[in-house]
Design an enzyme around this catalytic site. Structure first.
Site, short mmCIF file in Angstrom:
data_model
loop_
_atom_site.label_atom_id
_atom_site.label_comp_id
_atom_site.label_asym_id
_atom_site.label_seq_id
_atom_site.Cartn_x
_atom_site.Cartn_y
_atom_site.Cartn_z
N HIS A 57 32.39 -19.82 64.69
CA HIS A 57 32.25 -19.96 63.23
C HIS A 57 30.78 -20.27 62.94
CE1 HIS A 57 36.60 -19.94 62.40
NE2 HIS A 57 36.71 -20.60 63.54
N ASN A 275 42.44 -27.47 64.87
CA ASN A 275 43.60 -26.63 64.62
C ASN A 275 43.55 -25.37 65.49
OD1 ASN A 275 45.90 -25.61 63.51
ND2 ASN A 275 44.93 -24.86 61.64
N ASP A 302 35.79 -21.38 69.79
CA ASP A 302 36.19 -21.83 68.46
C ASP A 302 35.19 -22.86 67.93
OD1 ASP A 302 37.50 -22.12 66.06
OD2 ASP A 302 39.32 -23.02 66.88
O1 DOR Z 1 39.97 -26.20 64.01
C1 DOR Z 1 39.76 -25.13 63.45
N1 DOR Z 1 38.65 -24.95 62.72
N2 DOR Z 1 40.64 -24.15 63.58
C2 DOR Z 1 40.55 -23.01 62.86
O2 DOR Z 1 41.39 -22.16 63.00
C3 DOR Z 1 39.44 -22.82 61.90
C4 DOR Z 1 38.29 -23.65 62.25
C5 DOR Z 1 37.28 -23.75 61.16
O3 DOR Z 1 36.92 -22.75 60.52
O4 DOR Z 1 36.77 -24.87 60.93
ZN ZN Z 2 41.96 -20.54 64.36
#
Ligand code: DOR
Ligand code: ZN
EC number: 3.5.2.3
Length: 424
Positions: A57, A275, A302
Site C-alpha cells: 500500500h 486485517n 501487505d
Molecule cells: O490491515 C490491513 N490494512 N488490511 C487490509 O486489507 C488493508 C490494509 C490497509 O490498506 O491499511
Molecule cells: Zn487485505
C-alpha cells in the site's frame, strides 16, 4: 552512460564466492574488462534476485501524509525489493486507466523500484459495479492484477464476472477473503483471547468460506485467482484441496502472520491491529509449513502505512495494518532459516511470475538483468521505527533485534541502495 560495478566475492544464493561485473544494466561475462569499475566489497554477502512484493500500500494519491510512491519505493529498495505491486485502495481509488497511469508514472519518476499498479475490481471498491478492467489492462500501466484489497469482493456474481473478464488476457483477481457479515464490528481474531478481552472476534471461517467459494468459481471459469494474506490453518486446507483439484490458485502469507499471534492484542497496542487479524500458534505453524511446502506460493508484505493519528489511538478506532517492506526479509530468514533457494522462490521468482514481471525474479548470472540485492546474513540490527524510510512508523517489530541486513540493491545495473543507505 550507465555505470560499471565490480561486485567482489559475493555468494550467489549460497554458492562459492565469485565476482559479478555489472555493465549496461546487465551482468557481464565473467573475466570481462573491469577497468574503471566501482568496486563493491561483497565478502560474506549473499546475492538474491531482487525481491518482488505483490501486496504494497503506497497511499498515493490521497494519503501522502502516510506514504508516497517515492517514500514507499525507498523503503522497498532498502528492504531488498526491486519491484512492488501497488494496491488500489488509494483516494481516488485506482479504478480507472487515469489513476493507474498516474501511480505507474510516479513510480518511474522515483526510479527506486518498478511500481506495478494493481487495479480495483469494482468502482470505488464499493462492490457494486465492475471497474474498467480492460482500459486499465491496455493503459500504459499494463495492469494484470486486480484487487479490492481492504474490502472483499463478496458478491458471488460480481466475482464470477471479474474472473471471466480477466481470463481473456490472463489477468488475476487477488481477493481479500473476508465474508463481511461474519466480521461485522470485528476487532481481532475470534478465539480464547478475544473472549478473555471482551473484543468482537473475526472468525477464521469468514476467510475460509470466501476462499472455498472463490476457488470453486475460479475452477468453474478457468481463470486465475490469487488469495491475499492467508492467515488460518483452515485456509491452508482449502487451498490444498483447490490445488489438488487443478484450480489456478496462488496464495500469499505476510511476514507478520508467520511470526506474531493474537496474544499481542492483550497489550491493547493498536500497532498489532491488522486485517486479517493475527491468529493463533496453531495457525502460525500451519502457515509456516504451507510456505515451506509451496502450498502457499509467496510471501507478500501487505505494507500498510498509517499516519500517527490513525494508529496511536484507542484499539477500536485504530486503522488496521502495519508497515513491513524493510523488515520482511529478516523476518522470513528468522522463520524459514537460511535456505536461499527457497527464499528466492517465495520472495522473488514466484511473485514475479504471478505478476508477469519478466525482468524480475532472475538470478544474477552473465546476460541476466542486473536486478538483485546483496544481503549480509550475519548482521543483526535493532528495529527503530524513526529510522524507517517510510513516512509511517507503525512497525510491530520496534525494539526487536532481527537477523540479516540488506547492504545493496541494484535495479537494471544502477544501485538504489549502497552501504545499507538509499542512493537517492
Ligand atoms: O490491515 C490491513 N490494512 N488490511 C487490509 O486489507 C488493508 C490494509 C490497509 O490498506 O491499511
Ligand atoms: Zn487485505
Amino acid at each position: 552512460m550507465s555505470s560499471t560495478f565490480l561486485v567482489k566475492g559475493v555468494s550467489v544464493l549460497g554458492a562459492e564466492p565469485t565476482d559479478l561485473l555489472i555493465r549496461d544494466g546487465v551482468v557481464a561475462e565473467v573475466g570481462g574488462d573491469a577497468r574503471g569499475a566501482q568496486v563493491v566489497d561483497a565478502a560474506g554477502l549473499v546475492a538474491l534476485p531482487g525481491l518482488v512484493d505483490l501486496h504494497t500500500h503506497l497511499r498515493e494519491p490521497g494519503r501522502e501524509d502516510a506514504e508516497t510512491v517515492e517514500s514507499g519505493s525507498r523503503a522497498a529498495a532498502l528492504g531488498g525489493y526491486t519491484a512492488v505491486c501497488a494496491m488500489a485502495n488509494t483516494s481516488p481509488v485506482a479504478d480507472t486507466a487515469g489513476v493507474v497511469e498516474q501511480v505507474w508514472r510516479l513510480g518511474r519518476e522515483a526510479g527506486l523500484v518498478d511500481v506495478q499498479p494493481i487495479g480495483a475490481v469494482t468502482v470505488g471498491l464499493a462492490g457494486q459495479h465492475l471497474a474498467e478492467l480492460g482500459a486499465m489492462a491496455t493503459s500504459a500501466a499494463k495492469v494484470r492484477i486486480f484487487s479490492d484489497d481492504g474490502h472483499c469482493v463478496s458478491d458471488a456474481r460480481l466475482m464470477r464476472r471479474a474472473l471471466e473478464y480477466v481470463k481473456a488476457f490472463d489477468g488475476v483477481i487477488a481477493q481479500h477473503a473476508e465474508e463481511p457479515r461474519l466480521t461485522e464490528g470485528a476487532q481481532m481474531h475470534e478465539g480464547e483471547v478475544s473472549a478473555r478481552l471482551g473484543l468482537t472476534g473475526w472468525p477464521a471461517v469468514a476467510e475460509e468460506a470466501i476462499i472455498a467459494r472463490d476457488a470453486l468459481l475460479a475452477g468453474h471459469v478457468g481463470a486465475r485467482l490469487h488469495v491475499c494474506h492467508v492467515s488460518t490453518a483452515g485456509s491452508v486446507d482449502v487451498i490444498r484441496q483447490a490445488k489438488a483439484a487443478g484450480v489456478r490458485v496462488t496464495a500469499e502469507v505476510t511476514p507478520h502472520h508467520l511470526l506474531l499471534t493474537d496474544e499481542r492484542a492483550t497489550s491493547y497496542d493498536p500497532v498489532f491491529k491488522v486485517n486479517p487479524p493475527l491468529r493463533t500458534k496453531t495457525d502460525v505453524a500451519a502457515l509456516r509449513s504451507a510456505l515451506a511446502e509451496g502450498l502457499i506460493d509467496i510471501v507478500a508484505t501487505d505494507h500498510a502505512p498509517h499516519a500517527v493519528e490513525d494508529k496511536e489511538c484507542e484499539w477500536a478506532y485504530a486503522r488496521p495494518g502495519m508497515i513491513g517492506l524493510e523488515t520482511a526479509l529478516s523476518i522470513v530468514l528468522d522463520v524459514l532459516g537460511p535456505d536461499w533457494e527457497l527464499i528466492a522462490e517465495r520472495m522473488s521468482r514466484t511473485p514475479a511470475r504471478i505478476a508477469g514481471l519478466t525482468e524480475h525474479g532472475r538470478t544474477p548470472a552473465p546476460g541476466e538483468p542486473a536486478t538483485f540485492t546483496l544481503f549480509d546474513p550475519a548482521a543483526r540490527w535493532e528495529v527503530d521505527p524513526t529510522g524507517s524510510a517510510s513516512r509511517s512508523r507503525n512497525t510491530p517489530y520496534a525494539g526487536m533485534t532481527l537477523p540479516g541486513r540488506i547492504v545493496a540493491t541494484f535495479l537494471r545495473g544502477e544501485p538504489t541502495v549502497l552501504d545499507g543507505k538509499a542512493v537517492k
